[in-house]
Write an enzyme that holds these catalytic residues in place. Structure first.
Site, PDB file in Angstrom:
ATOM      1  N   SER A  80       0.877  -1.196   0.044  1.00  0.00           N
ATOM      2  CA  SER A  80      -0.047  -0.062   0.044  1.00  0.00           C
ATOM      3  C   SER A  80       0.746   1.204  -0.155  1.00  0.00           C
ATOM      4  O   SER A  80       1.794   1.371   0.423  1.00  0.00           O
ATOM      5  CB  SER A  80      -1.006   0.107   1.216  1.00  0.00           C
ATOM      6  OG  SER A  80      -1.821  -1.254   1.381  1.00  0.00           O
TER       7      SER A  80
HETATM    8  N1  SAH Z   1      -0.589  -5.255   4.032  1.00  0.00           N
HETATM    9  C1  SAH Z   1       0.132  -5.331   2.735  1.00  0.00           C
HETATM   10  C2  SAH Z   1      -0.788  -5.080   1.649  1.00  0.00           C
HETATM   11  C3  SAH Z   1      -0.858  -6.279   0.716  1.00  0.00           C
HETATM   12  S1  SAH Z   1      -2.296  -6.164  -0.536  1.00  0.00           S
HETATM   13  C4  SAH Z   1       1.418  -4.507   2.642  1.00  0.00           C
HETATM   14  O1  SAH Z   1       1.790  -3.793   3.513  1.00  0.00           O
HETATM   15  O2  SAH Z   1       2.226  -5.053   1.809  1.00  0.00           O
HETATM   16  C5  SAH Z   1      -3.655  -7.002   0.058  1.00  0.00           C
HETATM   17  C6  SAH Z   1      -3.043  -8.464   0.450  1.00  0.00           C
HETATM   18  O3  SAH Z   1      -4.414  -9.252   0.710  1.00  0.00           O
HETATM   19  C7  SAH Z   1      -2.527  -9.313  -0.897  1.00  0.00           C
HETATM   20  O4  SAH Z   1      -1.295 -10.000  -0.584  1.00  0.00           O
HETATM   21  C8  SAH Z   1      -3.581 -10.432  -0.804  1.00  0.00           C
HETATM   22  O5  SAH Z   1      -3.114 -11.852  -1.586  1.00  0.00           O
HETATM   23  C9  SAH Z   1      -4.168 -10.633   0.245  1.00  0.00           C
HETATM   24  N2  SAH Z   1      -5.520 -11.383   0.548  1.00  0.00           N
HETATM   25  C10 SAH Z   1      -6.474 -10.849  -0.370  1.00  0.00           C
HETATM   26  N3  SAH Z   1      -7.705 -11.819   0.349  1.00  0.00           N
HETATM   27  C11 SAH Z   1      -7.332 -12.271   1.403  1.00  0.00           C
HETATM   28  C12 SAH Z   1      -7.620 -13.330   2.171  1.00  0.00           C
HETATM   29  N4  SAH Z   1      -9.135 -13.580   2.211  1.00  0.00           N
HETATM   30  N5  SAH Z   1      -7.102 -13.697   3.212  1.00  0.00           N
HETATM   31  C13 SAH Z   1      -5.674 -13.088   3.466  1.00  0.00           C
HETATM   32  N6  SAH Z   1      -5.139 -12.281   2.691  1.00  0.00           N
HETATM   33  C14 SAH Z   1      -5.787 -12.009   1.614  1.00  0.00           C
END
Ligand code: SAH
Length: 231
Positions: A80
């Protein structure tokens, strides 16, 4: 011999320069992107100044690590934008004794920011390869208060509940009921809700005496909250 000394000096000087450049880039990020947009929480600002964001982005994007934007981390996912990470952190009003659940580990950056402030962070990632990478990275960076799990975060982490705060970093179409159930009384959840990739509302959900209060905070754009079809 002289030449060797000069080469060693250059290697040392270059390494030092790199370190100070990243620190300066972080300072600029905190001032121009985060403080300038109104983030004031002291603990949040200190964490954003401390965590080496460049260690959480793919090698080929190193020079963009401190840009004012999200960045791709592979598998169609993103780390993000720094401001959004800071905003979500400030909104849950983090305290030193907090136990926080994060859904969507991704790179592990948001988890690392939280872990600089709170007692422990439990974070769930659905994509196995990202889970593997984040686990190794967080271990190498000595974050011993972050616990990572490879699962569908829809179900939360029941063995560890209740949580003082829950931070969801993928856009869900509705708020998963198990997450509300795992929120402590008096706890806060921040979650983007809406249509994937179009517009979503960042919601603040507060639980008090079993009542749920919801507040719209702003429009955001997150990657979708996906579901594990095997579960
Ligand atoms: N917090 C992260 C942002 C990642 S983007 C950072 O600081 O880099 C969102 C993430 O959520 C992705 O990696 C995606 O694979 C994950 N995601 C999506 N649906 C999910 C679910 N049902 N359970 C766990 N993770 C999930």
């Amino acid at each position: 011999m002289n030449r060797l000394i000069i080469i060693l000096f250059l290697i040392f000087a270059f390494g030092f320069q790199e370190k100070t450049d990243y620190k300066a880039a972080r300072e600029k990020m905190v001032n121009n992107q985060i403080k300038a947009r109104g983030i004031q929480n002291r603990l949040t600002l200190a964490a954003m100044q401390t965590v080496p964001r460049h260690k959480f982005v793919p090698e080929k994007l190193l020079s963009s690590a401190y840009f004012d934007s999200p960045l791709p981390i592979g598998y169609g996912q993103t780390i993000s934008q720094p401001y959004i990470v800071a905003f979500m952190t400030e909104t849950i009003k983090p305290k030193k004794d907090f136990k926080v659940l994060e859904i969507g580990t991704g790179s592990g950056y948001q988890a690392a920011i939280l872990a600089n402030i709170v007692d422990s962070v439990f974070t769930i990632e659905i994509v196995e390869a990202l889970y593997d990478q984040a686990k190794i990275r967080l271990n190498e960076l000595n974050y011993h208060n972050i616990f990572v799990k490879n699962a569908d975060g829809y179900y939360g982490w029941e063995e560890k509940d209740p949580f003082d705060a829950i931070v969801v970093t993928a856009a869900a179409e509705f708020v998963p009921p198990p997450l509300i159930a795992q929120l402590k009384d008096g706890g806060k959840m921040i979650i983007p809700v809406g249509t994937p990739f179009i517009t979503q509302q960042l919601l603040l959900i507060e639980k008090k005496e079993q009542k749920i209060k919801t507040k719209n905070l702003m429009f955001v754009r997150f990657v979708p909250f996906t579901r594990n079809k095997d579960q």
